[in-house]
Design a protein around this motif. Structure first.
Motif, PDB file in Angstrom:
ATOM      1  N   ILE A 265      98.859  -3.533  33.995  1.00 43.09           N
ATOM      2  CA  ILE A 265      98.195  -2.607  35.014  1.00 43.09           C
ATOM      3  C   ILE A 265      97.838  -3.418  36.234  1.00 43.09           C
ATOM      4  CG2 ILE A 265      96.517  -1.101  35.460  1.00 43.09           C
ATOM      5  CD1 ILE A 265      96.564   0.107  32.705  1.00 43.09           C
ATOM      6  N   ALA A 266      97.179  -4.752  35.976  1.00 41.32           N
ATOM      7  CA  ALA A 266      96.707  -5.529  37.015  1.00 41.32           C
ATOM      8  C   ALA A 266      97.697  -5.939  38.040  1.00 41.32           C
ATOM      9  CB  ALA A 266      96.137  -6.517  36.533  1.00 41.32           C
ATOM     10  N   LYS A 267      98.986  -6.385  37.165  1.00 36.50           N
ATOM     11  CA  LYS A 267     100.313  -6.741  38.010  1.00 36.50           C
ATOM     12  C   LYS A 267     100.607  -5.697  38.732  1.00 36.50           C
ATOM     13  CE  LYS A 267     104.556  -8.885  37.554  1.00 36.50           C
ATOM     14  NZ  LYS A 267     105.842  -9.321  36.606  1.00 36.50           N
ATOM     15  N   ASP A 268     100.638  -4.099  38.406  1.00 37.82           N
ATOM     16  CA  ASP A 268     100.881  -3.253  39.030  1.00 37.82           C
ATOM     17  C   ASP A 268     100.186  -2.981  40.392  1.00 37.82           C
ATOM     18  OD1 ASP A 268     103.222  -2.633  37.597  1.00 37.82           O
ATOM     19  OD2 ASP A 268     102.559  -0.951  36.569  1.00 37.82           O
ATOM     20  N   ILE A 269      99.061  -3.181  40.260  1.00 37.48           N
ATOM     21  CA  ILE A 269      97.911  -2.947  41.142  1.00 37.48           C
ATOM     22  C   ILE A 269      98.243  -3.930  42.264  1.00 37.48           C
ATOM     23  CG2 ILE A 269      95.543  -3.057  41.910  1.00 37.48           C
ATOM     24  CD1 ILE A 269      94.841  -2.038  39.324  1.00 37.48           C
ATOM     25  N   VAL A 270      98.378  -5.154  42.076  1.00 38.37           N
ATOM     26  CA  VAL A 270      98.665  -6.253  42.821  1.00 38.37           C
ATOM     27  C   VAL A 270      99.834  -5.952  43.760  1.00 38.37           C
ATOM     28  CG1 VAL A 270      99.156  -8.735  43.063  1.00 38.37           C
ATOM     29  CG2 VAL A 270      97.182  -8.048  41.501  1.00 38.37           C
ATOM     30  N   SER A 271     101.032  -5.506  42.911  1.00 40.79           N
ATOM     31  CA  SER A 271     102.473  -5.303  43.531  1.00 40.79           C
ATOM     32  C   SER A 271     102.169  -4.295  44.454  1.00 40.79           C
ATOM     33  CB  SER A 271     103.286  -4.945  42.476  1.00 40.79           C
ATOM     34  OG  SER A 271     103.608  -6.119  41.698  1.00 40.79           O
ATOM     35  N   ASN A 272     101.177  -3.226  43.928  1.00 43.61           N
ATOM     36  CA  ASN A 272     101.158  -1.969  45.039  1.00 43.61           C
ATOM     37  C   ASN A 272     100.456  -2.595  46.330  1.00 43.61           C
ATOM     38  OD1 ASN A 272     102.060  -0.197  43.432  1.00 43.61           O
ATOM     39  ND2 ASN A 272     100.002   0.624  42.588  1.00 43.61           N
ATOM     40  N   HIS A 273      99.934  -3.709  46.380  1.00 37.93           N
ATOM     41  CA  HIS A 273      99.090  -4.369  47.542  1.00 37.93           C
ATOM     42  C   HIS A 273     100.000  -5.435  48.121  1.00 37.93           C
ATOM     43  CE1 HIS A 273      95.823  -1.821  45.807  1.00 37.93           C
ATOM     44  NE2 HIS A 273      95.240  -2.053  47.258  1.00 37.93           N
ATOM     45  N   ASN A 274     101.279  -5.557  47.761  1.00 40.77           N
ATOM     46  CA  ASN A 274     102.348  -6.681  47.978  1.00 40.77           C
ATOM     47  C   ASN A 274     101.626  -8.005  48.051  1.00 40.77           C
ATOM     48  OD1 ASN A 274     104.207  -4.888  49.107  1.00 40.77           O
ATOM     49  ND2 ASN A 274     102.683  -4.532  50.924  1.00 40.77           N
ATOM     50  N   GLY A 275     100.826  -8.090  46.913  1.00 38.06           N
ATOM     51  CA  GLY A 275     100.161  -9.336  46.526  1.00 38.06           C
ATOM     52  C   GLY A 275     100.911 -10.334  45.626  1.00 38.06           C
ATOM     53  N   THR A 276     100.451 -11.243  44.975  1.00 41.28           N
ATOM     54  CA  THR A 276     100.746 -12.084  43.895  1.00 41.28           C
ATOM     55  C   THR A 276      99.617 -12.237  42.928  1.00 41.28           C
ATOM     56  OG1 THR A 276     100.275 -14.074  45.123  1.00 41.28           O
ATOM     57  CG2 THR A 276     102.356 -13.181  45.381  1.00 41.28           C
ATOM     58  N   ILE A 277      99.886 -12.331  41.554  1.00 40.16           N
ATOM     59  CA  ILE A 277      98.992 -12.685  40.628  1.00 40.16           C
ATOM     60  C   ILE A 277      99.527 -13.821  39.697  1.00 40.16           C
ATOM     61  CG2 ILE A 277      99.919 -10.773  39.349  1.00 40.16           C
ATOM     62  CD1 ILE A 277      97.064 -10.875  37.610  1.00 40.16           C
ATOM     63  N   GLU A 278      98.947 -15.067  39.577  1.00 44.67           N
ATOM     64  CA  GLU A 278      99.453 -16.100  38.830  1.00 44.67           C
ATOM     65  C   GLU A 278      98.470 -16.290  37.599  1.00 44.67           C
ATOM     66  OE1 GLU A 278      99.867 -19.147  41.643  1.00 44.67           O
ATOM     67  OE2 GLU A 278     101.702 -18.111  42.631  1.00 44.67           O
ATOM     68  N   ILE A 279      99.133 -16.828  36.406  1.00 36.74           N
ATOM     69  CA  ILE A 279      98.026 -17.343  35.562  1.00 36.74           C
ATOM     70  C   ILE A 279      98.126 -18.671  35.052  1.00 36.74           C
ATOM     71  CG2 ILE A 279      99.539 -16.181  33.787  1.00 36.74           C
ATOM     72  CD1 ILE A 279      97.182 -15.526  32.229  1.00 36.74           C
ATOM     73  N   GLN A 280      97.282 -19.537  34.846  1.00 33.20           N
ATOM     74  CA  GLN A 280      97.532 -20.724  34.121  1.00 33.20           C
ATOM     75  C   GLN A 280      96.441 -20.722  32.855  1.00 33.20           C
ATOM     76  OE1 GLN A 280      96.691 -23.603  36.944  1.00 33.20           O
ATOM     77  NE2 GLN A 280      98.665 -23.349  38.163  1.00 33.20           N
ATOM     78  N   SER A 281      96.854 -21.502  31.733  1.00 39.37           N
ATOM     79  CA  SER A 281      96.036 -21.396  30.639  1.00 39.37           C
ATOM     80  C   SER A 281      96.612 -22.429  29.642  1.00 39.37           C
ATOM     81  CB  SER A 281      96.381 -20.193  29.931  1.00 39.37           C
ATOM     82  OG  SER A 281      95.124 -20.069  28.878  1.00 39.37           O
ATOM     83  N   LYS A 282      95.294 -23.071  28.865  1.00 38.91           N
ATOM     84  CA  LYS A 282      95.734 -23.948  27.731  1.00 38.91           C
ATOM     85  C   LYS A 282      94.855 -23.791  26.677  1.00 38.91           C
ATOM     86  CE  LYS A 282      96.562 -28.047  30.856  1.00 38.91           C
ATOM     87  NZ  LYS A 282      96.306 -29.212  31.165  1.00 38.91           N
ATOM     88  N   GLU A 283      95.389 -23.756  25.454  1.00 37.64           N
ATOM     89  CA  GLU A 283      94.830 -23.373  24.333  1.00 37.64           C
ATOM     90  C   GLU A 283      93.302 -23.980  23.884  1.00 37.64           C
ATOM     91  OE1 GLU A 283      97.245 -21.888  20.753  1.00 37.64           O
ATOM     92  OE2 GLU A 283      98.561 -23.271  21.779  1.00 37.64           O
ATOM     93  N   THR A 284      92.279 -23.409  23.758  1.00 32.69           N
ATOM     94  CA  THR A 284      90.945 -23.957  23.400  1.00 32.69           C
ATOM     95  C   THR A 284      90.246 -24.336  24.649  1.00 32.69           C
ATOM     96  OG1 THR A 284      91.583 -26.022  23.115  1.00 32.69           O
ATOM     97  CG2 THR A 284      91.734 -24.819  21.190  1.00 32.69           C
ATOM     98  N   ILE A 285      91.122 -24.371  25.725  1.00 31.36           N
ATOM     99  CA  ILE A 285      90.303 -24.732  27.256  1.00 31.36           C
ATOM    100  C   ILE A 285      90.130 -23.492  28.021  1.00 31.36           C
ATOM    101  CG2 ILE A 285      90.560 -26.049  29.003  1.00 31.36           C
ATOM    102  CD1 ILE A 285      92.305 -28.256  27.582  1.00 31.36           C
ATOM    103  N   GLY A 286      90.862 -22.806  28.103  1.00 32.16           N
ATOM    104  CA  GLY A 286      90.619 -21.474  28.762  1.00 32.16           C
ATOM    105  C   GLY A 286      91.755 -21.202  29.863  1.00 32.16           C
ATOM    106  N   THR A 287      91.360 -20.002  30.678  1.00 34.18           N
ATOM    107  CA  THR A 287      92.598 -19.413  31.491  1.00 34.18           C
ATOM    108  C   THR A 287      92.038 -19.163  32.648  1.00 34.18           C
ATOM    109  OG1 THR A 287      93.402 -18.067  29.330  1.00 34.18           O
ATOM    110  CG2 THR A 287      93.999 -17.497  31.523  1.00 34.18           C
ATOM    111  N   GLU A 288      92.920 -19.318  33.778  1.00 41.25           N
ATOM    112  CA  GLU A 288      92.600 -19.081  35.168  1.00 41.25           C
ATOM    113  C   GLU A 288      93.760 -18.020  36.021  1.00 41.25           C
ATOM    114  OE1 GLU A 288      91.323 -22.407  37.571  1.00 41.25           O
ATOM    115  OE2 GLU A 288      93.076 -22.062  38.923  1.00 41.25           O
ATOM    116  N   ILE A 289      93.171 -17.142  36.375  1.00 36.37           N
ATOM    117  CA  ILE A 289      93.787 -16.039  37.116  1.00 36.37           C
ATOM    118  C   ILE A 289      93.663 -15.817  38.493  1.00 36.37           C
ATOM    119  CG2 ILE A 289      94.735 -13.770  37.124  1.00 36.37           C
ATOM    120  CD1 ILE A 289      94.242 -13.549  34.267  1.00 36.37           C
ATOM    121  N   VAL A 290      94.920 -16.176  39.388  1.00 36.17           N
ATOM    122  CA  VAL A 290      94.605 -16.170  40.745  1.00 36.17           C
ATOM    123  C   VAL A 290      95.331 -15.070  41.399  1.00 36.17           C
ATOM    124  CG1 VAL A 290      94.815 -17.473  42.806  1.00 36.17           C
ATOM    125  CG2 VAL A 290      94.523 -18.674  40.824  1.00 36.17           C
ATOM    126  N   VAL A 291      94.586 -14.113  41.980  1.00 34.86           N
ATOM    127  CA  VAL A 291      95.177 -12.904  42.662  1.00 34.86           C
ATOM    128  C   VAL A 291      95.084 -13.382  44.076  1.00 34.86           C
ATOM    129  CG1 VAL A 291      95.004 -10.430  43.234  1.00 34.86           C
ATOM    130  CG2 VAL A 291      94.709 -11.459  40.935  1.00 34.86           C
TER     131      VAL A 291
END
Length: 295
Positions: A265-291
């Motif tokens: 749903i987040a990706k659809d919302i971002v697409s509706n606004h002509n934006g981009t969503i990117e994700i980076q993650s490493k196990e046991t360390i954490g996740t980063e999402i940039v919109v």
């Protein structure tokens, strides 16, 4: 069904072309009655039909490929939705049976089972709303009532909303934003986007972890960053996280409630606004999402 469609398409093409060729052959043979000419035309006709069959088969495969893909996605979606609904329905049914089998008990003594029913009903309600949202999105029926508003206020509301949940899990939420960021967007969808991102971060971060939500802007865009110190995502599964109903390592995360629809749903919302969503993650360390969304 897919194979039948393909076969019917090929047979129809072959039938039409064959009839046309035979009619042409008959017309031409009316003026030339020699056996040599007849044999030559028959051979030509057979070869033509074979060529048409092969060509039709190739064309049919290419033409039906998008239909097959769409059909398979629909089957997967229906199967996943049914699976997600099956569990809460089973819990509700079992809890109700226990309550009904003990009619002499007080409401207070049955509170455990009633709470189960309430919780699973809420879960089904959220899942139904998510499915409805995705369905409307697919059919392009979402109302795009964009307006200009301050995104900072909305971010602070969402952080305040999740502060209690985070406190219970001993998770620290840090907010980094600027004074005023104006954005021209769909306000309800932006709030839903922020809720999804923060909910995921808190949900997958263990006790004493940290979640950071930052808001920034440049000349043309607004940048939302959500970073956590959670369990992380395996590198080979990052490509799938925006797929509907996809959950990373279901066996490992079986104790964490979720349907796998949030990031879709987040990706659809971002697409509706002509934006981009990117994700980076490493196990046991954490996740980063940039919109990134245009202002």
């Amino acid at each position: 069904m897919k194979i039948k469609l393909k076969k019917h398409f090929v047979r129809f093409n072959v039938l039409v072309i064959s009839v046309v060729l035979l009619l042409l052959m008959l017309i031409l043979l009316l003026g030339q009655r020699s056996e040599v000419t007849l044999s030559r035309w028959l051979i030509t006709g057979v070869i033509s039909i074979v060529v048409v069959y092969i060509a039709s088969n190739v064309i049919a495969k290419r033409a039906i490929a998008p239909i097959e893909e769409s059909w398979q996605k629909q089957l997967d979606f229906t199967s996943s939705a049914s699976h997600e609904l099956r569990t809460p329905l089973a819990v509700i049914k079992t809890s109700l049976e226990i309550v009904m089998d003990n009619p002499e008990e007080s409401v207070e003594s049955q509170m455990r089972w009633l709470e189960n029913i309430y919780a699973e009903t809420e879960r089904m309600s959220r899942l139904t709303e998510d499915l409805l949202w995705l369905s409307r999105s697919d059919e392009h029926k979402l109302k795009l009532d964009k307006k200009e508003f301050q995104l900072n206020d909305q971010v602070r509301q969402v952080v305040s909303q999740y502060s209690l949940v985070a406190k219970q899990k001993k998770i620290n939420i840090k907010l980094i934003d600027t004074d005023v960021i104006q954005i021209n967007a769909i306000e309800s969808q932006m709030k839903q986007l922020l809720l999804i991102l923060l909910d995921n971060a808190v949900k997958y971060t263990k006790e004493n972890g940290n979640v950071t939500l930052s808001l920034a802007e440049n000349n043309h865009s607004v940048v939302i960053l959500v970073k956590d110190t959670g369990i992380g995502i395996p590198e080979d599964e990052l490509v799938h996280v925006f797929e509907r109903f996809y959950r990373v390592d279901k066996a490992r995360n079986s104790e964490i409630e979720g349907s796998g629809l949030g990031l879709a749903i987040a990706k659809d919302i971002v697409s509706n606004h002509n934006g981009t969503i990117e994700i980076q993650s490493k196990e046991t360390i954490g996740t980063e999402i940039v919109v990134t969304i245009p202002k």
